[in-house]
Write an enzyme that holds these catalytic residues in place. Structure first.
Site, PDB file in Angstrom:
ATOM      1  N   GLU A   1     -48.296 -16.363   3.532  1.00 43.10           N
ATOM      2  CA  GLU A   1     -49.157 -17.456   3.072  1.00 43.10           C
ATOM      3  C   GLU A   1     -50.175 -17.880   4.122  1.00 43.10           C
ATOM      4  O   GLU A   1     -50.209 -19.040   4.546  1.00 43.10           O
ATOM      5  CB  GLU A   1     -48.291 -18.657   2.635  1.00 43.10           C
ATOM      6  CG  GLU A   1     -47.459 -18.350   1.402  1.00 43.10           C
ATOM      7  CD  GLU A   1     -46.631 -19.540   0.894  1.00 43.10           C
ATOM      8  OE1 GLU A   1     -46.505 -20.531   1.631  1.00 43.10           O
ATOM      9  OE2 GLU A   1     -46.114 -19.471  -0.233  1.00 43.10           O
TER      10      GLU A   1
ATOM     11  N   GLU B   1     -43.457 -14.819  -5.210  1.00 35.80           N
ATOM     12  CA  GLU B   1     -42.493 -15.909  -5.087  1.00 35.80           C
ATOM     13  C   GLU B   1     -42.618 -16.848  -6.274  1.00 35.80           C
ATOM     14  O   GLU B   1     -43.702 -17.089  -6.788  1.00 35.80           O
ATOM     15  CB  GLU B   1     -42.746 -16.750  -3.818  1.00 35.80           C
ATOM     16  CG  GLU B   1     -42.546 -16.052  -2.507  1.00 35.80           C
ATOM     17  CD  GLU B   1     -42.756 -17.006  -1.318  1.00 35.80           C
ATOM     18  OE1 GLU B   1     -42.712 -18.241  -1.526  1.00 35.80           O
ATOM     19  OE2 GLU B   1     -42.974 -16.526  -0.202  1.00 35.80           O
TER      20      GLU B   1
END
Lengths: 672, 672, 672
Positions: free
Chosen positions: C152, C308
């Protein structure tokens, strides 16, 4: 010397022009459009420091020469700015002391504007140097009608240079540490200073609270004074440099009305003319705008300049709504009605880039004369060209005054308690609105201003009231004046130390009462009192008072202080002193102020019509009565005298009806 | 040695007095007024460090000598403060390590108070040095009744000295980095430490989130513990210095109730007596104030001192409303009712300047005895002089206890999830209010306190529940006690590591159930359950549980977990353990707690009357029942026993009616 | 080489697994549970840098070796992360340049994650070095299906290294200072730069305003571009190191949808596959989630990976509500429906400590297979094992596109004016929702993407519209395409300089109108227009336009611009260009988009049923129609073709009714 020079009597119409943002081919087209719009005044050179001084030892006036030449060729007079409102990037790099330090102690980098530390040696050297060179070069051009120092001075700095200067300022003020310790009440919280060097700036690292209040108001209040003085000193250094080179041309800087950190009343002496930038938000009531014009005129003690306004939209508000058709004209005349001798805009041509690119301008991004906004500017220009010189220089002579003082505002802002809802500006506006709605002109004066020109003086929330002010009020009332004070007035002296011995301190005698306690009413709670059989709310704060000579005109209805006086009158010599021991609503203030005016022999300019503002200016034995219709529908009034309506150039007789369209304006001229 | 010394049995009545803020001529007048008000105790020397130690090597006790002399001459006992709550300006300049560093890593400058870094070598040297000198000089004066260390310890620091001390504290706690890595769960987000020096403070530059939560709760929780311990160590250093010079005089510091960053329960051992400053906001419910008194008494395990309260208004609230007539007396007795052996004020004379100048005082700015507030203080003084010694020393013996623990509070405050509406203090207050409304006294205890004195122990939100606590609950219930836990209890161990194997962790056995999941209900959403045929809302969080021995007393009505238990009871040995698997409303908690009390054989002190608080203290075989009418209208109760009403000094018989006026107080004395 | 290797066609099902947080005995039990749940893919090594490189010159792969061995033994494929999302504590201590500096100029300490400065020499050295070593060691293991670079990526840095890199980036972009001064419009506010070194970062110390807007948008916009490029360069350095050692294995990094500071469209080229983490809050509308999937697929231009999602609850939202039964499956299929070729979770086993300890996981803290969440994961795993490979690789071919561009988003975010309510993402969502509700699939494209694949292109708020984009639209419409633009489109060029000569700038010709002014409507105010006899509100902003070839389809009803066009259509060649000169409501956009689709020959996939989402993917001549019931009650649709329902494996005929339970899913397969 140009023979295009605008005659002294011509009403100034124009504003900021930034040709440096545009290629030269645009300049001539701009002149064509501005002439079409009857523009006669250009504010030049506001942000050109980086261009004028590309290096420390090199100045380059070639572009400004071209601009000045352009102005002269097109018969424009110039308000010449000194460009010091934003320093060059190279200067920030070479002299980092010019950068400000914020209230967290973090030094800024180069960027934005209003960015110079007022106690920076570099800034204090380079800024007046530039001003002097500009004055030397352009002072005799014959087209400079005014000097415009820097731009919208403001903000604060907390750097080490400011700390050192603060200590020097304190030494000058207090002479000894003993006196400083006494006036700062440093016995509180063990703050005794034994060496001047122990004193630090009251920022978020020391006395400032996150909400802007202070733990040590005495220090923080002096820092506000000092910071205002520091910026004023920068202004004065530039003014001195200019006057040395170009005497006789008025010097100004553009103010911002109720700007929170500068005590403009103290600035007025340094400037030859007061000018300001009026940017009401879409939802600002007309009374607030008018009050601000009155403040600016009052500190000038003569007509002022409207230096900036937008012809259409702003950009920095949350919602940048367009001024409806007619509103720009209405607001322009509102400024004139309150004493402006100019109508000027920011800006002439809309920028392409950066934070003001969405701010309205006379020449828009489309850049044609076939636009609503341009047409409205053009029409107003035509009108002012016709009637402006008749009004120019006319003065206002209110018989009533409302107190507004920056130090008092600061003291309440810094105060811990009694209520976050108790605000000097709000209370001032509350009382002002009553005068406004009654068509009774007022000045906004300071506590040490001369009260004798007035019949009525109102002090909505004069928390700070020193002995000198109390004596002035005493003398004023003894000689027949009417004084009225709002709740929480008279608490503190000039050091923000509470006057002991019973509230309202030095005003206790003149008001003829003792306030034992103050109760605070949280939102949603209210007490009440009856004034002339009308029930009025009591909110925010209630003083629980005992008369000592005053008579009670109204009493609280509820709570443990039911029966204690809410409104009192004390007769003194030929005059009277009133006290309002709570915060109430518009209906009360209007009824109360109406009574006070009647008693003082002050009559409205015209019978009130809701939303129709009326003001007066006088000149050469003639009175100009401005009628401003803030409503979006028409309104009529009966004219009580014989004279003429200036805009239509029609004669009017007493008893005639004048009908104003939505947002319409009328100017009635008559003998005094 | 003075013979004016206040006898041990006298009830303390007085408060902070700061004569250093006033010229000496005021001092004598103050004594006259204070004597009039029956004041017998002065807290002196709270903020005098700058005066006492004007230079590093020079102390000057002359002014304090005069103050002490003044007190002695007027028969006042003294609570002598050590003045270390604010360091001198010269010290900040000479020893900048004494200045705190904020959570952004910005070092403060001199200013405000509570300003010393608790791990500053300079502070740790100079503060105890001053305390020792004070103890040496005044310890034998005979008028010092208590030592008051510093003032309202609090706040945090994140400087390099604190970082180094944190690492030392961690070494002491964990011994090895392996153990620290394990307990801090540093495998998460690759935080493994290989050297102690790699550990930094968890501030906004590292683990702290802008809303105060943490990305690494294990570290942040230890920093809270460490910071509380650091301040405690400062307190202890001063206490040690005092005790060495002046043994036998009780040592205290003024606490602040549910103060967020200090684990006061841990502090109690260091102090001889617990004292605290009660400043309820105008809208604080009585239950909250009472709960705070109970907390202070519970950590003291004996009577405490009310060290400060305002007689009238505060200054730092958004709205500083006056205490209505009678309320100051009512709140004073509320403190006494919960265990206070003193009623003291901040302050004796109202300051003229800086942030507390608008805070109420016994002697106001007007400084006369002819004021409402003064008269109320005077009347209470007279009353306490009459009845105080009868109550002084009386103890409270609740049969019920509510858990409140700082570490548990911190862990939830730092937690990321499950809901920002789930707050330990709010949940504690919710449960407490049920006891309060039922007239059932409680202690507020920690998880490792002895449970055996109680019949009923409630754990509103005991998120952290280690093995030791679980064993204590198991034993408590087996022996007949009643235990009740609220939702989200039993999640984590003492390191804030989740106890794996199924919620509620170590409490799973005693509660006899397994919570598979927690659902979070955003504002406006609720589930419901029926308890005794009454529909109760389920809000904020719902545990979806499976009984494992417990019986379900109520089930959720809606959503996919309809039918799963909302309230359960598990029988263990002679006792029971309850679980409430949601947050509900006041009606539910009152019904639920009433049932638990009934089952535990706990009866209300009196039948509940809304807004009429009842508490009890015992001494020498006598019970004192305090009746406090928080309503603004009168209330009557039937007296169930024979005895006397202390304030009126009237005998009462069983069946008599006692009527309390608005904000009225009654104290019934009877045999146990 | 393992023979357990997951065949290429297998649908990926799995997610983040962090065995380093657990003792080895847990690992085998985890494998048992994950196999039970049909998990086939593990994302390993996301936060292990501190473990892999305990000192600068020492690497330790022993634990990762064991993890990889574990995965292989249990037939799991691995998405292997490079661990560079959080640097080791020792590295921060030894190389402080790796720490970021915030927008106040404050350097961070070690802590949290996403913590490395993207222009840190140390980070740029050590991160690719580690990636290279991982690729070298595990690239040939046969079980690595993808590389997962860092984690991320995000955030910004304002340190001196970034400032220097910014200046290099600017030199590369502008070549000369003259060009930079021109494009940055530095004549405004005297910002002319004479030396590259004078340029500083636009943070809160320079151009950034506290609300995130900018005083100098040109600089701030370039800094956003630069910062996105800086992080991309870090990603590329790791990708290069990996590809050098392990060619042929796809490289990705997990994105975050509409992440504000990264121009993901520019990142797509560097990555072999796009993956992202979907974390809708409990109250996020399905249209928003779908729009985000569409964005991710559109920048990939092929199927993407859902890297995710939580199986149950999140932890960082204010309210972390559980996904109701069925919702995790529904949201998983929603991802698949929009192009995902994987369903993956964060995480496999729930952490015990720190900020994600309350985040849901496949294996909960209770760690049994007898839990609702586990059972749902298991059931979905079984289902995907059965049908996943049929869908995998299927593509989406929308005939409509909606513009979304980061630079345009940034420019509006940075803008001072016209209205804080005018937001690119909100306007994009407003238009997108119309397509969504009509069952018309769209791509989300950038202004420089090829428009020819589409019949209809909508630009909800394309404030930045350079000549290239305008030419593309011109050509697109001439060849028969339908283009529609929302209000305030076409204002600025690629430098965020307003296009002069009349709004909407370069789009003026294609839209066939001139917008003279923009009016801003504060909250609570609205204008209106009638579209097909239905009254539609006009809010936020209204353009006051003059047609220049376009026809007006609807006019404003009120205010001074009553009668001016609100919706226009301009016919160009074979196509049309529409303009909507205000912001309206959902009903309008749905009606308007329906008309545009009808005109463009675009038909809905199925007749719309409220809350029932429909999308399509195609592969090998087969179409898969996904039906997603977002309602909490059942919905039925009539099937318009013959084929089969994949999940039930039943044949369906045209005219059959398919009933979907609450949160139910259907996948209809048919020929194209």
């Amino acid at each position: 010397m140009s023979d295009h020079k605008t005659p002294a009597g011509v009403f100034w119409y124009g504003g900021d022009y930034n040709p440096e943002q545009w290629p030269p081919e645009i300049w001539e087209e701009d002149m064509r459009l501005l002439k079409l719009a009857h523009i006669n005044t250009l504010t030049l050179n506001v942000f050109s420091w980086a261009g004028l001084q590309p290096e420390e030892d090199r100045y380059d006036f070639s572009e400004l020469d071209r601009m000045m030449d352009l102005a002269e060729r097109h018969g424009m007079q110039v308000v010449l700015a000194t460009s010091t409102g934003a320093h060059p990037a190279w200067m920030a790099r070479k002299y980092p002391d010019i950068l400000r330090t914020d209230e967290n102690g973090i030094r800024r980098q180069f960027g934005a504007r209003h960015n110079s530390c007022p106690n920076s040696p570099a800034y204090r050297k380079f800024a007046p140097q530039l001003s002097g060179k500009l004055a030397e070069r352009y002072g005799k051009s014959g087209i400079v009608s005014a000097w415009h120092i820097s731009n919208e001075f403001g903000g604060m700095c907390f750097c080490d240079n400011c700390a050192a200067a603060f200590r020097r300022w304190l030494k000058e003020k207090y002479k000894t540490l003993d006196e400083l310790n006494r006036c700062w009440y440093t016995a509180f919280w063990g703050h005794t200073f034994y060496d001047w060097e122990e004193i630090v700036v009251p920022d978020l690292r020391s006395e400032m609270l996150p909400d802007g209040r202070s733990t040590f108001q005495t220090i923080s209040l002096d820092y506000r004074r000092f910071m205002s003085d520091s910026l004023l000193e920068c202004c004065r250094l530039e003014a001195d440099a200019i006057r040395a080179e170009a005497p006789g041309i008025p010097v100004t800087t553009n103010m911002m009305g109720f700007y929170p950190t500068l005590d403009y009343r103290k600035w007025a002496d340094t400037l030859d003319v007061i000018s300001w930038d009026a940017y009401p938000a879409w939802d600002e009531p007309a009374a607030r705008t008018s009050m601000t014009h009155d403040l600016m005129r009052s500190i000038a003690k003569k007509p002022f300049l409207l230096m900036e306004q937008t012809p259409s939209a702003q950009n920095w508000q949350p919602y940048n709504t367009l001024k409806r058709p007619g509103v720009m004209r209405l607001q322009s005349y509102e400024a004139v009605a309150h004493g402006a001798d100019s109508v000027m805009f920011f800006q002439m041509r809309q920028s392409r880039g950066n934070c003001e690119k969405l701010h309205g301008a006379v020449i828009s991004h489309a850049a044609t004369e076939h636009e609503r906004v341009f047409r409205e500017v053009q029409a107003l220009g035509e009108e002012l060209e016709r009637i402006g010189s008749k009004i120019k220089g006319a003065v206002s002579r209110p018989q009533a005054a409302v107190l507004f003082d920056w130090e008092n505002w600061w003291a309440m802002q810094l105060s811990s308690g009694p209520s976050i809802d108790l605000d000097v500006l709000k209370e001032t506006e509350r009382w002002y609105r009553a005068f406004f709605d009654l068509n009774i002109p007022v000045d906004l004066i300071g506590p040490h201003d001369d009260l004798t020109p007035y019949r009525l003086v109102a002090a909505p929330l004069q928390y700070m009231a020193d002995e000198r002010f109390a004596a002035s009020v005493q003398s004023f009332t003894e000689q027949g004046g009417t004084f009225a004070a709002g709740c929480f007035s008279g608490m503190a002296d000039e050091h923000d130390l509470i006057v002991t011995g019973g509230y309202p301190g030095y005003l206790r005698k003149v008001l003829g009462l003792w306030v034992e306690e103050y109760d605070v009413l949280p939102p949603g709670q209210e007490n009440a009192f009856s004034y002339h059989d009308k029930r009025c709310p009591a909110r925010i704060i209630c003083g629980i008072a005992h008369t000592e000579g005053a008579e009670s005109l109204a009493s609280f209805e509820n709570d443990f202080y039911a029966g204690s006086p809410a409104v009192t009158r004390n007769r003194i010599g030929k005059g009277r002193a009133y006290y309002v021991s709570a915060v109430s609503d518009d209906d009360f203030y209007q009824a109360f102020i109406r009574d006070l005016c009647r008693e003082s022999g002050i009559t409205p300019l015209l019978e009130p019509v809701p939303g129709l503002e009326v003001t007066a200016r006088e000149k050469g034995g003639r009175t100009f009565l401005f009628l401003l219709n803030h409503n979006d529908s028409e309104r009529s009034v009966t004219i009580p005298f014989t004279g003429s309506e200036l805009l239509s150039d029609h004669a009017v007789c007493s008893g005639d009806t004048l009908t104003l369209p939505p947002y319409g304006v009328g100017i009635l001229e008559t003998g005094l």
